[in-house]
Design a protein around this motif. Structure first.
Motif, short mmCIF file in Angstrom:
data_model
loop_
_atom_site.label_atom_id
_atom_site.label_comp_id
_atom_site.label_asym_id
_atom_site.label_seq_id
_atom_site.Cartn_x
_atom_site.Cartn_y
_atom_site.Cartn_z
N TRP A 109 0.70 -1.14 -0.05
CA TRP A 109 0.08 0.04 -0.05
C TRP A 109 0.94 1.20 0.07
N GLY A 110 0.11 2.22 -0.58
CA GLY A 110 0.83 3.43 -0.30
C GLY A 110 0.79 4.35 0.74
N GLN A 111 0.92 5.23 1.01
CA GLN A 111 0.90 6.18 2.32
C GLN A 111 -0.44 6.86 2.39
N GLY A 112 -1.05 6.92 1.06
CA GLY A 112 -2.61 7.72 1.21
C GLY A 112 -2.53 8.89 1.05
N THR A 113 -3.43 9.74 0.43
CA THR A 113 -3.61 11.09 0.34
C THR A 113 -4.98 11.63 0.39
N GLN A 114 -5.06 12.79 1.32
CA GLN A 114 -6.62 13.17 1.72
C GLN A 114 -7.23 13.83 0.83
N VAL A 115 -8.40 13.42 0.68
CA VAL A 115 -9.46 14.46 -0.18
C VAL A 115 -10.47 14.70 0.50
N THR A 116 -10.87 15.92 0.65
CA THR A 116 -11.85 16.74 1.43
C THR A 116 -12.71 17.39 0.43
N VAL A 117 -14.10 17.08 0.44
CA VAL A 117 -15.15 17.65 -0.34
C VAL A 117 -16.00 18.34 0.65
#
Length: 119
Positions: A109-117
């Motif tokens: 897995w990658g480290q992740g990236t935050q998406v906020t809508v």
């Protein structure tokens, strides 16, 4: 470990768009399925999209169909997830992951990236 580095997340208003990127290697793209997953607070992890090996079949979750598009840039060795018509339910941490054959049991897995809508 398989190299997987996400980027492109951020904050966007409802109806907006974002393009996520998963930087990896040529070896990874040639040998493994690559999937995009997301997890919102208090929710279970959800598969968003997957490119399978060896046939290259692409799948999308019901919520992603018609709004999200997965693609591969073979020059940059990057998997993209174009996300359009975003809404609050899309708010989550997005991860890319590698699997053998499909995306049912990723091993890296990658480290992740935050998406906020939000408005």
């Amino acid at each position: 470990q398989v190299q997987l580095v996400e980027s492109g997340g951020g904050s966007v208003q409802p109806g907006g768009s974002l393009r996520l990127s998963c930087a990896t290697t040529r070896f990874t793209l040639e040998h493994y399925a690559i999937g995009w997953f997301r997890q919102a607070p208090g929710k279970e992890r959800e598969e968003v999209s997957c490119i399978r090996t060896p046939d290259g079949r692409i799948t999308y979750s019901d919520s992603a169909k018609g709004r999200f598009t997965i693609s591969i840039d073979n020059v940059k060795n990057t998997v993209h997830l174009q996300m359009n018509s975003l809404n609050a339910e899309d708010t989550a941490v997005y991860y890319c992951a590698a699997d053998v054959g499909s995306c049912d049991a990723p091993f890296s897995w990658g480290q992740g990236t935050q998406v906020t809508v939000s408005s």
